[in-house]
Design a protein around this motif. Structure first.
Motif, PDB file in Angstrom:
ATOM      1  N   ASP A 109       0.849  -1.192   0.000  1.00  0.00           N
ATOM      2  CA  ASP A 109       0.000   0.000   0.000  1.00  0.00           C
ATOM      3  C   ASP A 109       0.878   1.233   0.000  1.00  0.00           C
ATOM      4  N   PHE A 110       0.433   2.250  -0.717  1.00  0.00           N
ATOM      5  CA  PHE A 110       1.104   3.544  -0.725  1.00  0.00           C
ATOM      6  C   PHE A 110       0.172   4.619  -0.179  1.00  0.00           C
ATOM      7  N   GLU A 111       0.739   5.531   0.601  1.00  0.00           N
ATOM      8  CA  GLU A 111       0.089   6.817   0.846  1.00  0.00           C
ATOM      9  C   GLU A 111       0.840   7.817  -0.029  1.00  0.00           C
ATOM     10  N   THR A 112       0.119   8.736  -0.646  1.00  0.00           N
ATOM     11  CA  THR A 112       0.721   9.577  -1.671  1.00  0.00           C
ATOM     12  C   THR A 112       0.382  11.047  -1.472  1.00  0.00           C
ATOM     13  N   SER A 113       1.095  11.896  -2.199  1.00  0.00           N
ATOM     14  CA  SER A 113       0.889  13.341  -2.091  1.00  0.00           C
ATOM     15  C   SER A 113      -0.324  13.812  -2.893  1.00  0.00           C
ATOM     16  N   GLY A 114      -0.924  12.916  -3.669  1.00  0.00           N
ATOM     17  CA  GLY A 114      -2.081  13.259  -4.490  1.00  0.00           C
ATOM     18  C   GLY A 114      -2.513  12.054  -5.289  1.00  0.00           C
ATOM     19  N   LEU A 115      -3.415  12.255  -6.245  1.00  0.00           N
ATOM     20  CA  LEU A 115      -4.007  11.144  -6.980  1.00  0.00           C
ATOM     21  C   LEU A 115      -3.344  10.847  -8.317  1.00  0.00           C
ATOM     22  N   ALA A 148      -6.882   3.690   9.572  1.00  0.00           N
ATOM     23  CA  ALA A 148      -6.921   3.594   8.107  1.00  0.00           C
ATOM     24  C   ALA A 148      -6.191   4.784   7.497  1.00  0.00           C
ATOM     25  N   HIS A 149      -5.679   4.587   6.292  1.00  0.00           N
ATOM     26  CA  HIS A 149      -4.885   5.585   5.568  1.00  0.00           C
ATOM     27  C   HIS A 149      -3.508   5.787   6.186  1.00  0.00           C
ATOM     28  N   ARG A 150      -3.043   4.792   6.940  1.00  0.00           N
ATOM     29  CA  ARG A 150      -1.617   4.625   7.192  1.00  0.00           C
ATOM     30  C   ARG A 150      -1.262   3.292   6.563  1.00  0.00           C
ATOM     31  N   ALA A 151      -0.161   3.264   5.831  1.00  0.00           N
ATOM     32  CA  ALA A 151       0.121   2.181   4.900  1.00  0.00           C
ATOM     33  C   ALA A 151       0.143   0.799   5.555  1.00  0.00           C
ATOM     34  N   LEU A 152       0.837   0.646   6.683  1.00  0.00           N
ATOM     35  CA  LEU A 152       0.966  -0.683   7.274  1.00  0.00           C
ATOM     36  C   LEU A 152      -0.376  -1.191   7.798  1.00  0.00           C
ATOM     37  N   ASN A 153      -1.173  -0.307   8.390  1.00  0.00           N
ATOM     38  CA  ASN A 153      -2.497  -0.705   8.870  1.00  0.00           C
ATOM     39  C   ASN A 153      -3.358  -1.210   7.715  1.00  0.00           C
ATOM     40  N   ASP A 154      -3.322  -0.493   6.599  1.00  0.00           N
ATOM     41  CA  ASP A 154      -4.110  -0.886   5.427  1.00  0.00           C
ATOM     42  C   ASP A 154      -3.612  -2.208   4.836  1.00  0.00           C
ATOM     43  N   VAL A 155      -2.306  -2.411   4.847  1.00  0.00           N
ATOM     44  CA  VAL A 155      -1.734  -3.656   4.325  1.00  0.00           C
ATOM     45  C   VAL A 155      -2.190  -4.856   5.156  1.00  0.00           C
ATOM     46  N   MET A 156      -2.093  -4.734   6.461  1.00  0.00           N
ATOM     47  CA  MET A 156      -2.493  -5.845   7.328  1.00  0.00           C
ATOM     48  C   MET A 156      -3.973  -6.177   7.144  1.00  0.00           C
ATOM     49  N   ALA A 157      -4.791  -5.142   7.011  1.00  0.00           N
ATOM     50  CA  ALA A 157      -6.226  -5.356   6.815  1.00  0.00           C
ATOM     51  C   ALA A 157      -6.497  -6.001   5.459  1.00  0.00           C
ATOM     52  N   ILE A 178      -2.521  15.816   4.739  1.00  0.00           N
ATOM     53  CA  ILE A 178      -2.064  15.767   6.133  1.00  0.00           C
ATOM     54  C   ILE A 178      -3.187  15.273   7.031  1.00  0.00           C
ATOM     55  N   GLU A 179      -4.395  15.783   6.804  1.00  0.00           N
ATOM     56  CA  GLU A 179      -5.544  15.367   7.611  1.00  0.00           C
ATOM     57  C   GLU A 179      -5.878  13.897   7.377  1.00  0.00           C
ATOM     58  N   LEU A 180      -5.823  13.462   6.124  1.00  0.00           N
ATOM     59  CA  LEU A 180      -6.194  12.093   5.772  1.00  0.00           C
ATOM     60  C   LEU A 180      -5.210  11.075   6.323  1.00  0.00           C
ATOM     61  N   THR A 181      -3.916  11.369   6.201  1.00  0.00           N
ATOM     62  CA  THR A 181      -2.889  10.385   6.546  1.00  0.00           C
ATOM     63  C   THR A 181      -2.253  10.600   7.911  1.00  0.00           C
ATOM     64  N   GLY A 182      -2.285  11.829   8.397  1.00  0.00           N
ATOM     65  CA  GLY A 182      -1.561  12.143   9.626  1.00  0.00           C
ATOM     66  C   GLY A 182      -0.071  12.331   9.392  1.00  0.00           C
ATOM     67  N   ASN A 210      10.674  16.025  -1.585  1.00  0.00           N
ATOM     68  CA  ASN A 210      10.659  17.480  -1.678  1.00  0.00           C
ATOM     69  C   ASN A 210       9.501  17.854  -2.588  1.00  0.00           C
ATOM     70  N   ILE A 211       8.376  18.171  -1.985  1.00  0.00           N
ATOM     71  CA  ILE A 211       7.153  18.428  -2.746  1.00  0.00           C
ATOM     72  C   ILE A 211       6.934  19.934  -2.851  1.00  0.00           C
ATOM     73  N   PRO A 212       6.961  20.491  -4.066  1.00  0.00           N
ATOM     74  CA  PRO A 212       6.744  21.935  -4.224  1.00  0.00           C
ATOM     75  C   PRO A 212       5.433  22.364  -3.576  1.00  0.00           C
ATOM     76  N   GLY A 213       5.515  23.351  -2.714  1.00  0.00           N
ATOM     77  CA  GLY A 213       4.322  23.806  -2.012  1.00  0.00           C
ATOM     78  C   GLY A 213       3.973  22.977  -0.795  1.00  0.00           C
ATOM     79  N   GLY A 214       4.673  21.859  -0.616  1.00  0.00           N
ATOM     80  CA  GLY A 214       4.444  21.007   0.544  1.00  0.00           C
ATOM     81  C   GLY A 214       3.193  20.156   0.413  1.00  0.00           C
ATOM     82  N   LEU A 215       2.929  19.355   1.417  1.00  0.00           N
ATOM     83  CA  LEU A 215       1.735  18.508   1.431  1.00  0.00           C
ATOM     84  C   LEU A 215       0.487  19.359   1.605  1.00  0.00           C
ATOM     85  N   SER A 216      -0.578  18.982   0.941  1.00  0.00           N
ATOM     86  CA  SER A 216      -1.834  19.721   1.097  1.00  0.00           C
ATOM     87  C   SER A 216      -2.442  19.420   2.466  1.00  0.00           C
TER      88      SER A 216
END
Length: 206
Positions: A11-17, A149-158, A58-62, A48-54
């Motif tokens: 599973d990946f958490e990403t900076s966007g879609l 949910a929306h942390r990669a290892l938790n989603d993988v185990m599930a 941040i809210e979705l993934t922590g 190094n994400i231009p403009g940083g994380l949205s």
């Protein structure tokens, strides 16, 4: 022989879609042999994400900018992941998303992609169950614990527990390299050339 004899759930958490333009900010994977977890990898990926994380990400993934800056080097993270995967069967929930990010990341970092077969537990979910089909919803249906949910290892185990439950219900071997997509959104913008793309519609209770 069970198809669960050699799989990697990831599973990946990403900076966007956008898999081509956005970046993986967290990855997790478990290699499972003969139904048991034999190795595991989980890391925040320094980007190094231009403009940083949205704020939404941040809210979705922590995952905060501070966590991101202290993450593992991207090239090293993907080398470790690629070594862990080997030639195993890849498994993800809503695999079109994670498979595309894996492809574009590997192409950008190493100039070559992967050729592993895969199974998408979301495709199976749409075939076997009425809407909704998010990982959290499917875990509720099968009484699988999913906290954070929306942390990669938790989603993988599930996802691993979901795959086993679905296979016990009825073999999932017919879903290898099958990628369902909702007709109203059209096929994924990228998929492995060996994938069988299957247009579907959500089914609703009642």
């Amino acid at each position: 022989m069970s198809i669960l004899n050699d799989v990697t759930v990831f599973d990946f958490e990403t900076s966007g879609l956008d898999a081509e333009g956005c970046r993986v900010i967290e990855m997790a994977a478990i290699r499972c042999t003969n139904g048991e977890i034999v190795s595991q990898f989980n890391t925040i990926v320094r980007q190094n994400i231009p403009g940083g994380l949205s704020p939404k990400i941040i809210e979705l993934t922590g995952i905060t900018p501070g966590l991101l800056s202290g993450g593992m080097d991207e090239l090293l993270a993907f080398k470790i992941l690629r070594n862990l995967i080997g030639d195993s069967l890849l498994v993800a929930h809503n695999a079109a998303f994670d498979l595309a990010f894996l492809h574009y990341s590997l192409m950008r970092l190493s100039g070559k992609t992967y050729s592993n077969s895969f199974i998408d537990t979301c495709t199976i979910s749409r075939d076997r169950h009425v809407y909704p089909h998010k990982l959290t919803d499917m875990c509720d249906r099968y009484d699988i614990a999913l906290t954070g949910a929306h942390r990669a290892l938790n989603d993988v185990m599930a996802t691993w527990e979901l795959l086993k439950a679905m296979d016990a219900e009825e073999s999932v071997s017919g879903y290898i390299n099958r990628l369902g997509y909702l007709k109203k959104y059209g096929p994924p913008s990228w998929s492995p050339d060996y994938a069988t793309l299957v247009p579907t519609n959500n089914r609703y209770a009642g």
